[in-house]
Motif scaffolding. Structure first.
Motif, PDB file in Angstrom:
ATOM      1  N   UNK A 197      -7.760 -25.642 -11.222  1.00 33.17           N
ATOM      2  CA  UNK A 197      -6.544 -26.220 -11.796  1.00 33.17           C
ATOM      3  C   UNK A 197      -6.746 -27.704 -12.086  1.00 33.17           C
ATOM      4  N   UNK A 198      -7.445 -28.412 -11.218  1.00 39.97           N
ATOM      5  CA  UNK A 198      -7.719 -29.830 -11.485  1.00 39.97           C
ATOM      6  C   UNK A 198      -8.580 -29.988 -12.730  1.00 39.97           C
ATOM      7  N   UNK A 199      -9.522 -29.084 -12.915  1.00 44.12           N
ATOM      8  CA  UNK A 199     -10.355 -29.124 -14.123  1.00 44.12           C
ATOM      9  C   UNK A 199      -9.494 -28.866 -15.360  1.00 44.12           C
ATOM     10  N   UNK A 200      -8.542 -27.970 -15.233  1.00 43.12           N
ATOM     11  CA  UNK A 200      -7.638 -27.697 -16.354  1.00 43.12           C
ATOM     12  C   UNK A 200      -6.826 -28.932 -16.713  1.00 43.12           C
ATOM     13  N   UNK A 201      -6.356 -29.664 -15.697  1.00 39.18           N
ATOM     14  CA  UNK A 201      -5.535 -30.845 -15.958  1.00 39.18           C
ATOM     15  C   UNK A 201      -6.302 -31.898 -16.752  1.00 39.18           C
ATOM     16  N   UNK A 202      -7.599 -31.983 -16.527  1.00 37.03           N
ATOM     17  CA  UNK A 202      -8.402 -32.960 -17.265  1.00 37.03           C
ATOM     18  C   UNK A 202      -8.496 -32.600 -18.746  1.00 37.03           C
ATOM     19  N   UNK A 203      -8.384 -31.292 -19.037  1.00 37.66           N
ATOM     20  CA  UNK A 203      -8.479 -30.846 -20.426  1.00 37.66           C
ATOM     21  C   UNK A 203      -7.113 -30.802 -21.106  1.00 37.66           C
ATOM     22  N   UNK A 262       0.811  -1.226   0.000  1.00 34.54           N
ATOM     23  CA  UNK A 262       0.000   0.000   0.000  1.00 34.54           C
ATOM     24  C   UNK A 262       0.842   1.274   0.000  1.00 34.54           C
ATOM     25  N   UNK A 263       2.145   1.149  -0.008  1.00 35.91           N
ATOM     26  CA  UNK A 263       2.992   2.321   0.124  1.00 35.91           C
ATOM     27  C   UNK A 263       2.865   3.231  -1.095  1.00 35.91           C
ATOM     28  N   UNK A 264       2.923   4.524  -0.866  1.00 35.51           N
ATOM     29  CA  UNK A 264       2.669   5.481  -1.943  1.00 35.51           C
ATOM     30  C   UNK A 264       3.742   5.468  -3.030  1.00 35.51           C
ATOM     31  N   UNK A 265       4.897   4.878  -2.765  1.00 39.62           N
ATOM     32  CA  UNK A 265       5.938   4.793  -3.783  1.00 39.62           C
ATOM     33  C   UNK A 265       5.800   3.538  -4.650  1.00 39.62           C
ATOM     34  N   UNK A 266       4.896   2.645  -4.292  1.00 42.37           N
ATOM     35  CA  UNK A 266       4.741   1.390  -5.024  1.00 42.37           C
ATOM     36  C   UNK A 266       3.825   1.598  -6.223  1.00 42.37           C
ATOM     37  N   UNK A 267       4.364   1.290  -7.394  1.00 41.38           N
ATOM     38  CA  UNK A 267       3.599   1.462  -8.634  1.00 41.38           C
ATOM     39  C   UNK A 267       2.753   0.226  -8.931  1.00 41.38           C
ATOM     40  N   UNK A 268       3.305  -0.955  -8.639  1.00 39.40           N
ATOM     41  CA  UNK A 268       2.600  -2.196  -8.972  1.00 39.40           C
ATOM     42  C   UNK A 268       3.014  -3.299  -8.007  1.00 39.40           C
ATOM     43  N   UNK A 269       2.056  -4.134  -7.646  1.00 37.08           N
ATOM     44  CA  UNK A 269       2.310  -5.308  -6.813  1.00 37.08           C
ATOM     45  C   UNK A 269       2.047  -6.545  -7.658  1.00 37.08           C
ATOM     46  N   UNK A 270       2.994  -7.482  -7.655  1.00 33.53           N
ATOM     47  CA  UNK A 270       2.836  -8.707  -8.441  1.00 33.53           C
ATOM     48  C   UNK A 270       3.253  -9.892  -7.575  1.00 33.53           C
ATOM     49  N   UNK A 271       2.266 -10.534  -6.949  1.00 34.40           N
ATOM     50  CA  UNK A 271       2.514 -11.720  -6.141  1.00 34.40           C
ATOM     51  C   UNK A 271       1.949 -12.937  -6.877  1.00 34.40           C
ATOM     52  N   UNK A 272       2.655 -14.070  -6.755  1.00 35.20           N
ATOM     53  CA  UNK A 272       2.252 -15.296  -7.459  1.00 35.20           C
ATOM     54  C   UNK A 272       2.323 -16.489  -6.512  1.00 35.20           C
ATOM     55  N   UNK A 273       1.377 -17.408  -6.692  1.00 30.28           N
ATOM     56  CA  UNK A 273       1.379 -18.675  -5.965  1.00 30.28           C
ATOM     57  C   UNK A 273       1.423 -19.822  -6.961  1.00 30.28           C
ATOM     58  N   UNK A 274       2.262 -20.806  -6.699  1.00 33.21           N
ATOM     59  CA  UNK A 274       2.364 -21.994  -7.540  1.00 33.21           C
ATOM     60  C   UNK A 274       1.134 -22.875  -7.336  1.00 33.21           C
ATOM     61  N   UNK A 275       0.790 -23.628  -8.370  1.00 36.15           N
ATOM     62  CA  UNK A 275      -0.414 -24.470  -8.285  1.00 36.15           C
ATOM     63  C   UNK A 275      -0.338 -25.450  -7.127  1.00 36.15           C
ATOM     64  N   UNK A 276       0.874 -25.876  -6.767  1.00 32.59           N
ATOM     65  CA  UNK A 276       1.024 -26.855  -5.688  1.00 32.59           C
ATOM     66  C   UNK A 276       0.591 -26.280  -4.337  1.00 32.59           C
ATOM     67  N   UNK A 277       0.699 -24.968  -4.174  1.00 32.95           N
ATOM     68  CA  UNK A 277       0.248 -24.330  -2.931  1.00 32.95           C
ATOM     69  C   UNK A 277      -1.270 -24.406  -2.834  1.00 32.95           C
ATOM     70  N   UNK A 278      -1.955 -24.108  -3.935  1.00 36.02           N
ATOM     71  CA  UNK A 278      -3.414 -24.228  -3.934  1.00 36.02           C
ATOM     72  C   UNK A 278      -3.838 -25.672  -3.654  1.00 36.02           C
ATOM     73  N   UNK A 279      -3.118 -26.627  -4.250  1.00 35.44           N
ATOM     74  CA  UNK A 279      -3.435 -28.041  -4.016  1.00 35.44           C
ATOM     75  C   UNK A 279      -3.278 -28.384  -2.538  1.00 35.44           C
ATOM     76  N   UNK A 280      -2.176 -27.943  -1.940  1.00 39.99           N
ATOM     77  CA  UNK A 280      -1.901 -28.268  -0.542  1.00 39.99           C
ATOM     78  C   UNK A 280      -2.943 -27.672   0.399  1.00 39.99           C
ATOM     79  N   UNK A 281      -3.462 -26.497   0.046  1.00 41.96           N
ATOM     80  CA  UNK A 281      -4.378 -25.776   0.931  1.00 41.96           C
ATOM     81  C   UNK A 281      -5.821 -25.828   0.448  1.00 41.96           C
ATOM     82  N   UNK A 282      -6.135 -26.821  -0.352  1.00 47.13           N
ATOM     83  CA  UNK A 282      -7.451 -26.893  -1.000  1.00 47.13           C
ATOM     84  C   UNK A 282      -8.610 -26.969  -0.019  1.00 47.13           C
TER      85      UNK A 282
END
Length: 231
Positions: free
Chosen positions: A56-62, A24-44
């Motif tokens: 993501x599981x639906x994507x894997x089937x396709x 939220x700092x006023x000098x920050x132009x953009x925030x870009x955070x990413x999570x790997x699919x394995x994190x979503x799987x672990x915390x499903x």
């Protein structure tokens, strides 16, 4: 070249305050955070992650040929700061649930066919990070030539006083620490990091230092951050 600042943030609450302040700092132009699919799987089983894991599981089937161990950017999803905080809280809270999440994470990573990361937590080589990184924290600050003379007077004054050579139009990138499986699973014994939280920056030292000191103050950390000129 990127330089690191260490922040007096080791508990989950301190790290959460730091991440929110950075975002939220006023000098920050953009925030870009990413999570790997394995994190979503672990915390499903958690509501914040269930929809992403299901999608993501639906994507894997396709996409039967999708290489789960590749560097395909689509294997990471955009994440809000609160998503990151929720993930770190899940893995770093010392309870039975965290043990379950770690087991599911290793199960997911085994599906990639990649060798297991064996470095000590927060001790991987900065120039050769392990693959896959599971939590990616990036922030971009405004280039110097886009700073408002009134709103950003503090950083401009700090750079003028330091008399640094500055590429005024260059974007300024900040990165959080590398977080792979060792960091998520072993990085916070009893819910506390062994060392201070690091944030890296490639900006002019005086600019980044000024911003980071403001961030630490906004996050109500007990001490200002430490850069190499403080050592």
């Amino acid at each position: 070249m990127m330089l690191a600042w260490s922040f007096a943030a080791r508990t989950l609450d301190e790290i959460a305050r730091l991440l929110r302040a950075l975002g939220k700092h006023r000098y920050v132009r953009e925030v870009d955070h990413r999570l790997h699919w394995s994190v979503d799987h672990a915390l499903a089983e958690l509501p914040e992650f269930a929809p992403h894991a299901s999608a993501f599981q639906a994507r894997l089937k396709k996409e039967r040929a999708l290489d789960l161990g590749s560097r395909d950017p689509s294997l990471w999803r955009e994440a809000k700061t609160e998503d990151v905080i929720a993930a770190l809280t899940a893995f770093w809270t010392p309870d039975d649930a965290a043990l379950r999440y770690r087991s599911r994470l290793f199960e997911a990573l085994a599906r990639t066919g990649l060798p297991e990361a064996t470095h000590a937590p927060f001790a991987s080589a900065p120039n050769d990070p392990p693959h896959p990184e599971l939590v990616m924290l990036d922030w971009e600050l405004y280039p110097v030539d886009e700073l408002d003379a009134d709103r950003h007077a503090g950083a401009l004054a700090a750079m003028e006083e330091a008399e640094e050579a500055v590429n005024a139009s260059a974007p300024i990138y900040n990165e959080g620490p590398v977080m792979a499986a060792p960091e998520l699973c072993e990085g916070a014994p009893n819910g506390v990091l062994a060392d201070d939280f690091l944030v890296w920056s490639d900006g002019p030292y005086s600019y980044s230092d000024y911003v980071f000191r403001g961030v630490a103050k906004a996050a109500k950390l007990v001490e200002p951050p430490i850069g190499y000129q403080d050592l």
